[in-house]
Design a protein around this motif. Structure first.
Motif, PDB file in Angstrom:
ATOM      1  N   ASN A 119       0.826  -1.209   0.000  1.00  0.00           N
ATOM      2  CA  ASN A 119       0.000   0.000   0.000  1.00  0.00           C
ATOM      3  C   ASN A 119       0.863   1.264   0.000  1.00  0.00           C
ATOM      4  N   LYS A 120       2.150   1.106  -0.294  1.00  0.00           N
ATOM      5  CA  LYS A 120       3.062   2.239  -0.436  1.00  0.00           C
ATOM      6  C   LYS A 120       2.957   2.769  -1.870  1.00  0.00           C
ATOM      7  N   PRO A 121       3.149   4.069  -2.103  1.00  0.00           N
ATOM      8  CA  PRO A 121       3.110   4.550  -3.497  1.00  0.00           C
ATOM      9  C   PRO A 121       4.143   3.824  -4.377  1.00  0.00           C
ATOM     10  N   TYR A 122       3.735   3.509  -5.589  1.00  0.00           N
ATOM     11  CA  TYR A 122       4.550   2.708  -6.513  1.00  0.00           C
ATOM     12  C   TYR A 122       5.961   3.274  -6.698  1.00  0.00           C
ATOM     13  N   ALA A 123       6.065   4.584  -6.845  1.00  0.00           N
ATOM     14  CA  ALA A 123       7.359   5.197  -7.192  1.00  0.00           C
ATOM     15  C   ALA A 123       8.439   4.963  -6.136  1.00  0.00           C
TER      16      ALA A 123
END
Ligand SMILES: O=C(O)COP(=O)(O)O
Ligand SMILES: [Mg+2]
Length: 223
Positions: A119-123
């Protein structure tokens, strides 16, 4: 119980493979001090983790502002500032939990396919995988902004299973949070709950993963 019939292992990231709370806390506190708000100690940031970056920032701001009124405009500005801080320093004090490298090595040798669902941002995923030198173990990864739905919705897990062309009964989710276990249950997959990560100060066993494990190295006994 063993999981030798599985083909795809879907790993959660924060609280499972990596202890990212030091750098998440650093970015949160850099943002809070920028707005002259009280900083939050690392042990109070940990239970804010699990539902992605926006929710982390919202929980930290509410805590620091003691639930004072927060306008949407202020929140968006503070969120953007937080992202900038975390982008600059995503992996200074973040580290792999004990036995992660040798266990991933063991699983790779056994020819399990491995992916990450966070659930962390992809980047932020790839720079951390690079820095900690574990990128080679994973076929692919998805973050909170990769699909419209996030864990505990089943969609990210089903997407990965589909992408890898592996049926759900041959997949297993490994994670530290109720979001991981509920997502697996929603996707009708088995799950392994780890006790050492961040789960809102709740016991992972209360969410009924297929099995509970205290140490990442234990995966070498069940796969
Ligand atoms: O960044 C979060 O909120 C949680 O990340 P995770 O899904 O990898 O535990
Ligand atoms: Mg996690």
């Amino acid at each position: 119980m063993n999981f030798k019939n599985k083909e795809l292992i879907i790993f959660d990231f924060d609280g499972t493979l990596i202890n990212s709370v030091p750098d998440l806390t650093l970015a949160i506190n850099t943002m809070l001090s920028h707005y002259q708000l009280p900083e939050v100690p690392v042990e109070e940031v940990a239970p804010f983790i699990g539902n992605g970056a926006r929710t982390l920032v919202k929980r930290a701001l509410k805590h620091s502002m003691k639930d004072a009124e927060m306008s949407d405009g202020f929140f968006e500005e503070a969120f953007a500032f937080y992202l900038k801080c975390y982008r600059e320093v995503p992996c200074k004090d973040t580290y792999l939990y004990p036995s992660v490298v040798e266990t991933l090595q063991y699983l790779a040798e056994k020819e399990y396919k491995m992916v990450i669902c966070t659930n962390k941002p992809y980047a932020f995923i790839e720079p951390i995988l690079d820095q900690l030198d574990i990128k080679q173990f994973f076929k692919t990864w998805i973050g909170e902004d990769s699909l419209p739905e996030t864990k505990p919705n089943a969609a990210p897990l089903l997407h990965l299973a589909n992408n890898m062309n592996i049926s759900t009964e041959k997949c297993i989710m490994v994670g530290d949070s109720k979001n991981d276990i509920l997502a697996a249950q929603n996707a009708e997959m088995d799950s392994i709950g780890l006790t050492y990560g961040y789960n809102y100060n709740e016991h992972i066993a209360d969410y009924n993963p297929t099995i509970v494990v205290d140490d990442f190295a234990e995966l070498q006994n069940i796969f």
